[in-house]
Design an enzyme around this catalytic site. Structure first.
Site, PDB file in Angstrom:
ATOM      1  N   SER A 129       0.834  -1.200   0.000  1.00 38.43           N
ATOM      2  CA  SER A 129       0.000   0.000   0.000  1.00 38.43           C
ATOM      3  C   SER A 129       0.875   1.261   0.000  1.00 38.43           C
ATOM      4  O   SER A 129       1.705   1.432  -0.896  1.00 38.43           O
ATOM      5  CB  SER A 129      -0.967  -0.062   1.189  1.00 38.43           C
ATOM      6  OG  SER A 129      -2.005   0.876   1.053  1.00 38.43           O
ATOM      7  N   ASP A 282      -8.421  -5.242  -6.115  1.00 43.88           N
ATOM      8  CA  ASP A 282      -8.173  -3.971  -5.422  1.00 43.88           C
ATOM      9  C   ASP A 282      -8.977  -2.868  -6.105  1.00 43.88           C
ATOM     10  O   ASP A 282      -8.902  -2.696  -7.321  1.00 43.88           O
ATOM     11  CB  ASP A 282      -6.679  -3.649  -5.461  1.00 43.88           C
ATOM     12  CG  ASP A 282      -6.256  -2.621  -4.430  1.00 43.88           C
ATOM     13  OD1 ASP A 282      -7.049  -1.698  -4.155  1.00 43.88           O
ATOM     14  OD2 ASP A 282      -5.132  -2.725  -3.914  1.00 43.88           O
ATOM     15  N   HIS A 311      -8.089  -4.851  -1.545  1.00 46.00           N
ATOM     16  CA  HIS A 311      -6.801  -4.275  -1.150  1.00 46.00           C
ATOM     17  C   HIS A 311      -6.212  -5.000   0.058  1.00 46.00           C
ATOM     18  O   HIS A 311      -4.992  -5.146   0.182  1.00 46.00           O
ATOM     19  CB  HIS A 311      -6.998  -2.792  -0.824  1.00 46.00           C
ATOM     20  CG  HIS A 311      -5.727  -2.089  -0.482  1.00 46.00           C
ATOM     21  ND1 HIS A 311      -4.735  -1.862  -1.409  1.00 46.00           N
ATOM     22  CD2 HIS A 311      -5.261  -1.571   0.693  1.00 46.00           C
ATOM     23  CE1 HIS A 311      -3.723  -1.223  -0.835  1.00 46.00           C
ATOM     24  NE2 HIS A 311      -4.011  -1.050   0.442  1.00 46.00           N
TER      25      HIS A 311
END
Length: 336
Positions: A129, A282, A311
């Site tokens: 991330s 995602d 995600h």
């Protein structure tokens, strides 16, 4: 093992914006032993709302990041409450805290690596991330210093759609009248709860909800999941959340010095052998964006993490099978 971070004092730090972060501090932990040749260094930056504590499960005996072999450095993101943040700064607290960029974070990392440890090269830059975005920035800002790159559920730049998603969760927080421009005397709990509630719909995929996979995560219903996300986000400092969110929204390796805003040029400059690993579901770091980026990397490979968790699939040690997939990629890169 003690997980209290060490502190690297940076002094007054002039940021990319021209603002000055006074008495800047970088909180970090290390695992393993630095080799005499200083050639076994893995940098593993933290993600949005995360700290080194959430990264540490991946650094263990028998894992790819085995501290018996690798010297792993985990720096905490500016704004996460451990490194310099709106919530802990002695003179620039709350809304007076200047906005750092990911370039500022990466420059601070290299101050730490060079001044404290004498490190000049990374065997690997790795993250999930926002951690992946920082790893990407390392490879672009200092291409001659980064040998390998693994970016899990992250991107070289925050896309316009990703920016819009973040504007939505930010608006939910700012709508709380108790926020009072960041000058709150007590936490704006309604805004933080709304932030978490909105965020939950983006963190997981449609299939996650459609197929009831939330039950495997310990939630009896979507409503129970939302309530848990509300409570979780009420633990965070609102100004810290907005500080990190600002770094995320503005993230782009094209803004690293020398590229003049040219994303393609920045991607082509990366010398590292790179595996770019988006999650197949995602919603804000989609496969399509990663595929475009990989087309311009000299030594890049797109390797999709096939998961219905959106995600969240790439989060450190969140899902055993997904963690195994990431660990395999780490081993392959580090053994190459």
């Amino acid at each position: 093992m003690q997980d209290t971070p060490e502190i690297f004092e940076l002094g007054d730090l002039t940021l990319q914006s021209g603002q000055v972060l006074r008495q800047a501090r970088l909180a970090y932990v290390t695992r393993g032993v630095l080799a005499p040749a200083r050639d076994n260094v893995v940098l593993f930056p933290t993600y949005y709302t995360g700290t080194h504590r959430e990264n540490l499960p991946l650094v263990a005996s028998g894992r790819a990041l085995d501290p018996a072999r690798w010297f792993v450095v985990i720096p905490n993101l500016f704004g996460n409450g451990l490194s310099s943040s709106p919530s802990n700064h002695p003179t620039q607290s709350g809304p007076r805290f200047p906005q750092p960029s990911l370039v500022d974070n990466v420059q601070a990392h290299w101050r730490l690596l060079r001044e404290r440890f004498g490190i000049e090269k990374l065997a690997l830059a790795f993250g999930w991330s926002m951690g992946a975005q920082q790893a990407y920035h390392h490879a672009a800002l200092f291409p001659e210093r980064v040998q390998r790159l693994l970016a899990v559920c992250g991107s070289a730049r925050t896309s316009p759609h990703n920016w819009v998603f973040l504007e939505g969760v930010k608006a939910a927080l700012l709508a709380d009248p108790d926020f009072v421009g960041g000058n709150y005397q007590s936490p704006p709990l309604r805004g933080l709860a709304a932030f978490g509630r909105v965020y939950a719909g983006w963190a997981y995929s449609q299939a996650f909800f459609r197929e009831g996979l939330y039950r495997r995560r310990g939630y009896a219903s979507p409503a129970e999941l939302l309530l848990a996300w509300e409570h979780d986000h009420q633990r965070y400092d609102a100004n810290d959340m907005l500080c990190m969110l600002g770094s995320w929204q503005a993230a782009s390796i094209a803004d690293c010095p020398g590229y003049g805003g040219d994303l393609t040029r920045a991607l082509r400059a990366i010398q590292a052998r790179a595996i770019i690993m988006p999650s197949s579901t995602d919603l804000y770091f989609p496969v399509e964006d990663s595929r475009i980026e990989v087309e311009h990397l000299q030594r890049g490979e797109l390797r999709v993490l096939d998961s219905k968790l959106g995600h969240v699939a790439g989060g450190p040690d969140r899902v055993p099978e997904d963690s195994a997939f990431i660990d395999a990629a780490l081993r392959e890169l580090l053994d190459s």
